[in-house]
Design a protein around this motif. Structure first.
Motif, PDB file in Angstrom:
ATOM      1  N   HIS A  37      43.478  52.863  11.222  1.00  0.00           N
ATOM      2  CA  HIS A  37      44.601  52.327  11.320  1.00  0.00           C
ATOM      3  C   HIS A  37      44.650  51.118  12.487  1.00  0.00           C
ATOM      4  O   HIS A  37      43.728  51.560  13.156  1.00  0.00           O
ATOM      5  CB  HIS A  37      45.960  53.108  11.364  1.00  0.00           C
ATOM      6  CG  HIS A  37      45.996  53.906  12.595  1.00  0.00           C
ATOM      7  ND1 HIS A  37      45.433  54.935  12.674  1.00  0.00           N
ATOM      8  CD2 HIS A  37      46.938  53.656  13.615  1.00  0.00           C
ATOM      9  CE1 HIS A  37      45.529  55.786  14.000  1.00  0.00           C
ATOM     10  NE2 HIS A  37      46.628  54.892  14.559  1.00  0.00           N
ATOM     11  N   HIS A  39      46.464  50.636  15.333  1.00  0.00           N
ATOM     12  CA  HIS A  39      46.600  50.831  16.591  1.00  0.00           C
ATOM     13  C   HIS A  39      45.317  50.604  17.768  1.00  0.00           C
ATOM     14  O   HIS A  39      44.421  51.102  17.243  1.00  0.00           O
ATOM     15  CB  HIS A  39      47.306  52.487  16.822  1.00  0.00           C
ATOM     16  CG  HIS A  39      48.734  52.489  16.745  1.00  0.00           C
ATOM     17  ND1 HIS A  39      49.300  53.501  15.915  1.00  0.00           N
ATOM     18  CD2 HIS A  39      49.703  51.683  17.083  1.00  0.00           C
ATOM     19  CE1 HIS A  39      50.571  53.454  15.866  1.00  0.00           C
ATOM     20  NE2 HIS A  39      50.904  52.080  16.120  1.00  0.00           N
ATOM     21  N   HIS A  42      42.482  53.155  18.244  1.00  0.00           N
ATOM     22  CA  HIS A  42      41.662  53.423  17.119  1.00  0.00           C
ATOM     23  C   HIS A  42      41.005  52.005  16.289  1.00  0.00           C
ATOM     24  O   HIS A  42      39.717  52.541  15.647  1.00  0.00           O
ATOM     25  CB  HIS A  42      42.547  54.002  15.849  1.00  0.00           C
ATOM     26  CG  HIS A  42      43.116  55.157  16.041  1.00  0.00           C
ATOM     27  ND1 HIS A  42      42.620  56.520  15.849  1.00  0.00           N
ATOM     28  CD2 HIS A  42      44.134  55.590  16.986  1.00  0.00           C
ATOM     29  CE1 HIS A  42      43.719  57.556  16.156  1.00  0.00           C
ATOM     30  NE2 HIS A  42      44.369  57.067  17.125  1.00  0.00           N
ATOM     31  N   HIS A  92      51.413  57.048   8.452  1.00  0.00           N
ATOM     32  CA  HIS A  92      51.541  56.567   9.861  1.00  0.00           C
ATOM     33  C   HIS A  92      52.346  55.284  10.228  1.00  0.00           C
ATOM     34  O   HIS A  92      53.313  55.188  10.902  1.00  0.00           O
ATOM     35  CB  HIS A  92      50.099  56.887  10.667  1.00  0.00           C
ATOM     36  CG  HIS A  92      50.109  56.716  12.056  1.00  0.00           C
ATOM     37  ND1 HIS A  92      51.055  57.405  13.144  1.00  0.00           N
ATOM     38  CD2 HIS A  92      49.420  55.936  12.865  1.00  0.00           C
ATOM     39  CE1 HIS A  92      50.450  56.934  14.229  1.00  0.00           C
ATOM     40  NE2 HIS A  92      49.793  56.050  14.173  1.00  0.00           N
ATOM     41  N   ASP A 113      45.780  59.146  12.780  1.00  0.00           N
ATOM     42  CA  ASP A 113      47.049  59.742  13.011  1.00  0.00           C
ATOM     43  C   ASP A 113      48.040  59.773  11.933  1.00  0.00           C
ATOM     44  O   ASP A 113      47.991  58.697  11.061  1.00  0.00           O
ATOM     45  CB  ASP A 113      47.578  58.575  13.965  1.00  0.00           C
ATOM     46  CG  ASP A 113      46.907  58.535  15.324  1.00  0.00           C
ATOM     47  OD1 ASP A 113      46.283  59.594  15.744  1.00  0.00           O
ATOM     48  OD2 ASP A 113      47.361  57.499  16.089  1.00  0.00           O
ATOM     49  N   ASP A 331      51.049  54.856  20.663  1.00  0.00           N
ATOM     50  CA  ASP A 331      51.497  54.764  19.184  1.00  0.00           C
ATOM     51  C   ASP A 331      52.560  55.809  18.901  1.00  0.00           C
ATOM     52  O   ASP A 331      52.854  56.209  17.825  1.00  0.00           O
ATOM     53  CB  ASP A 331      50.310  54.735  18.323  1.00  0.00           C
ATOM     54  CG  ASP A 331      49.626  55.831  18.233  1.00  0.00           C
ATOM     55  OD1 ASP A 331      49.725  56.345  19.268  1.00  0.00           O
ATOM     56  OD2 ASP A 331      48.538  55.851  17.662  1.00  0.00           O
TER      57      ASP A 331
HETATM   58 ZN    ZN Z   1      48.329  55.684  15.662  1.00  0.00          ZN
END
Ligand code: ZN
Ligand code: ZN
Length: 332
Positions: A37, A39, A42, A92, A113, A331
């Motif tokens: 994802h 963020h 990551h 998420h 996440d 996040d």
């Molecule tokens: Zn995240």
């Protein structure tokens, strides 16, 4: 027989999937990366090629410029080297995915996440039974039990309505939390304009472009003090106490985060109205998910590992921590 998951190699900078020659969420630039994802902790910039959902690629482009990559739809299977790879929703943020890896008769799921409770801005978490579940553990302590999101939104609206001469300034992360907060407010019939700090604009626009409509959202910059009385203003957490907020009409300082359960964190940021709204699984969601998936092994990427590993051990599930570095609480 080879050890279970011997083809998945954890390194401090990420998880390397050798038979596909690809890294999962590497924190350093790599030739080939699978990204769960958008963020920042990551989805780093600078990879040679990125496999991710189209939404995640769009978010990465917005932050890091053009991404050489392959967009994958949820459920689509790509053969990378000797591994079947697919992405399923993680619930998420927009575009967030769990990565399902199948090789040599073993199935490994990397959750990234995730959360289990509903989020109007993204597809819900989909449980995929597997041999190894590689999970996050951000809120993996029994004290972390997030309350119902609707009741937190009600508290926010109550404070707003009781203070028509002030504004409620809510600190919310720019990717995911801000947009979710806006949609949760809309669901509670709050259709007034919501004002945002400039740092939230690009990602709010991106959500709109991706089909998540946020209603009447306006820049707070340049709007007079009087026009902001009785309104909700969103800003990144870092702007809660800075000069920017001084021109607002006597703001009630709020923050939306799973960490608001911890009083000291709220006090550190001078938060008057802590809202416990998290994009991560709480203790009950983490343990329910492991129970649902019934994996043979659980590997923990980042967060508070000990309690979760102990919980697994009590249930005869082999569990270990991976000691990955570079994942933060950006996040929550
Ligand atoms: Zn995240
Ligand atoms: Zn994270």
């Amino acid at each position: 027989m080879a050890r279970l998951g011997s083809w998945i190699e954890p390194f401090p900078e990420g998880i390397y999937v050798a038979p596909a020659d690809i890294w999962v969420d590497p924190s350093r630039p790599k030739p080939r990366a699978l990204v769960t994802h958008g963020h920042g902790d990551h989805a780093r910039g600078g990879h040679g090629a990125v496999w991710a959902t189209a939404e995640t690629l769009a978010i990465m482009e917005c932050r890091h410029g053009p991404q050489p990559g392959m967009a994958m739809a949820y459920g689509e299977v790509a053969r990378l080297g000797d591994v079947d790879v697919s992405l399923v929703p993680a619930g998420h943020v927009l575009g967030s995915a769990q990565i399902v890896l199948e090789h040599g008769g073993e199935r490994v799921v990397v959750s990234g996440d995730y959360k289990r409770r509903p989020d109007p801005t993204c597809a819900p978490f989909e449980p995929v039974p597997c041999d190894i579940f590689i999970t996050e553990a951000t809120f993996a302590l029994p004290v972390f039990r997030h309350p119902d999101t609707g009741s937190e939104i009600d508290r926010l609206l109550e404070r707003l309505h009781d203070n028509p001469d002030r504004c409620v300034l809510v600190g919310a992360y720019a990717l995911g939390k801000a947009q979710r907060l806006i949609l949760e407010l809309r669901r509670r019939s709050h259709h007034d304009p919501i004002y945002i700090h400039g740092a939230l604009q690009r990602l709010c626009d991106l959500y709109e472009e991706q089909g998540v409509s946020l209603g009447d959202v306006r820049p707070a910059t340049g709007v007079g003090k009087d026009a902001l009385r009785g309104t909700i203003v969103l800003c990144p957490p870092g702007a809660l106490n800075d000069r920017w907020s001084r021109r607002l009409p006597d703001p009630i300082t709020a923050m939306a985060s799973g960490w608001m359960r911890v009083r000291q964190r709220a006090r550190q940021r001078n938060v008057e109205l802590p809202l416990i709204i998290s994009d991560h699984a709480d203790w009950d969601e983490l343990t329910r998910t492991i129970a649902d998936l019934a994996p043979r092994e659980v590997w923990v990427t980042h967060g508070r590992e000990d309690a979760l590993i102990h919980w697994c051990a009590l249930r005869q599930i082999k569990a270990k921590e991976l000691n990955l570095v570079g994942y933060e609480d950006e996040d929550d």
